[in-house]
Design an enzyme around this catalytic site. Structure first.
Site: not given
Ligand code: NAD
Ligand code: LMR
Length: 330
Positions: A9, A11, A95, A151, A179
């Site tokens: 939460a 991040g 991850n 997407d 994805h």
């Molecule tokens: P970020 O680094 O800003 O935030 C991630 C957060 O996770 C941080 O606050 C960190 O402290 C926390 N974290 C790490 N280990 C943890 C644990 N064991 N328990 C609880 N919290 C933990 O990253 P972000 O930009 O918020 O992205 C997060 C993830 O989402 C990435 O893997 C990114 O690739 C993914 N993402 C997915 C999509 C999608 O479409 N599904 C889109 C964007 C990003």
């Molecule tokens: C996205 O589609 O933006 C996310 O999956 C983050 C990434 O790594 O591109």
């Protein structure tokens, strides 16, 4: 009463997603969990004059247990994001273990919750979650979702000049598969209302939807990947799950599910050869009620995209399952 929990939460996604959930009238209680900063994020959000009662937890003092106990919906954006030059699969090493451990917590403390996985690589983290839940004897495929809404949001946005909708989301465009890169398959031929894309623009549009994430990673130049658009997309999907759980009917969302566990999914397993796949899913009181086969009648161009998708997806899924069945040495 709806309790939502956000894991990760603090991040880039976690904070704006928590903000949206805090302001939603659909959420009565919001629990924030992260390895850092949740007391501060929760204190900040707690001043917002909305319904949800908010709490913040760290790993100490059984924080995960407290965040998850009683949760109806758990959204997971925990984990590291990409930097330029990385693929989503490059995130697996770190991850995969994060998602495994958080889902173990869900299996123990909130096994009936809807689980929405955002952490990448989604094509592998969702199979990881499924295996963890299976091993704990609490896997309900109707309640596990990979969030692929971004997407769809991108497809709606990038085609607006052709769909000519004032509000781009008024056009429904199925984006199926997985994805990441080529596993993301926009089915423009299945858009409603229908619209035409000039043939000289088609390849570039498909590429932009498939690699939209890279566009943001490049622009952020080392400071992460999509966060704000992802929070929007994650909230849109979470809201749909909550509304459907409260009895609202007619809600259909694209999402990455375990097909054999959802009605209608077997037909798609036959058509694609993969067991996890993002497709249009009807949501109901208990989660995924029906997975729709939107592949009938797709164009030859779309068939080619789908072939490439299924090959890549198969490997990503196997990698996730193998991570739990044959854990790497510690
Ligand atoms: P970020 O680094 O800003 O935030 C991630 C957060 O996770 C941080 O606050 C960190 O402290 C926390 N974290 C790490 N280990 C943890 C644990 N064991 N328990 C609880 N919290 C933990 O990253 P972000 O930009 O918020 O992205 C997060 C993830 O989402 C990435 O893997 C990114 O690739 C993914 N993402 C997915 C999509 C999608 O479409 N599904 C889109 C964007 C990003
Ligand atoms: C996205 O589609 O933006 C996310 O999956 C983050 C990434 O790594 O591109």
């Amino acid at each position: 009463m709806v309790k939502a929990a956000v894991l990760g939460a603090s991040g880039g996604i976690g904070q704006p997603l928590s903000l949206l959930l805090k302001t939603s009238p659909l959420v009565d209680e919001l629990a924030l969990y992260d390895v850092v900063n949740t007391p501060g994020v929760a204190a900040d959000l707690s001043h917002i004059s909305s319904v949800a009662k908010i709490t913040g937890y760290l790993p100490k003092d059984d924080g995960l247990k407290h965040a998850l106990t009683g949760a109806d919906i758990v959204v997971i954006p925990a984990g590291i994001p990409r930097k330029p030059g990385m693929t989503r699969d490059d995130l697996f090493k770190i991850n995969a273990g994060i998602v495994r451990d958080l889902v173990k917590g869900i299996a123990e403390f909130s096994p009936k919750a809807f689980i929405l996985i955002i952490s990448n690589p989604v094509n592998s983290t969702v199979p990881i979650a499924a295996e963890v839940l299976k091993a704990a004897g609490v896997f309900d495929p109707k309640r596990l979702f990979g969030v692929t809404t971004l997407d769809v949001v991108r497809a709606e946005t990038f085609t607006q000049e052709f769909s000519r909708q004032k509000n781009p989301s008024a056009t429904k465009i199925p984006v199926v598969g997985g994805h990441s890169g080529e596993t993301i398959v926009p089915l423009f031929s299945k858009a409603t209302p229908a619209f035409q894309i000039p043939s000289d623009k088609y390849d570039a549009l498909v590429n932009r939807v498939q690699f939209g994430g890279d566009e943001v990673v490049k622009a952020k130049d080392g400071a992460g990947s999509a966060t704000l658009s992802m929070a929007f997309a994650g909230f849109r999907f979470a809201e749909s799950v909550i509304k459907a759980s409260q009895g609202q009917t007619g809600i259909v969302e694209p999402t990455f599910v375990y097909l054999p566990g959802v009605a209608g999914g077997d037909e798609l397993v036959k058509a694609t050869g993969v067991e996890f796949f993002s497709t249009l899913v009807a949501l109901g009181a208990n989660g995924a009620e029906e997975a729709f086969n939107v592949l009938d009648g797709i164009t030859d161009q779309e068939k080619k995209l789908l072939e490439a998708c299924n090959k890549g997806l198969k490997g990503n899924i196997e990698k996730g399952i193998d991570f739990i069945k044959n854990p790497p040495p510690k």
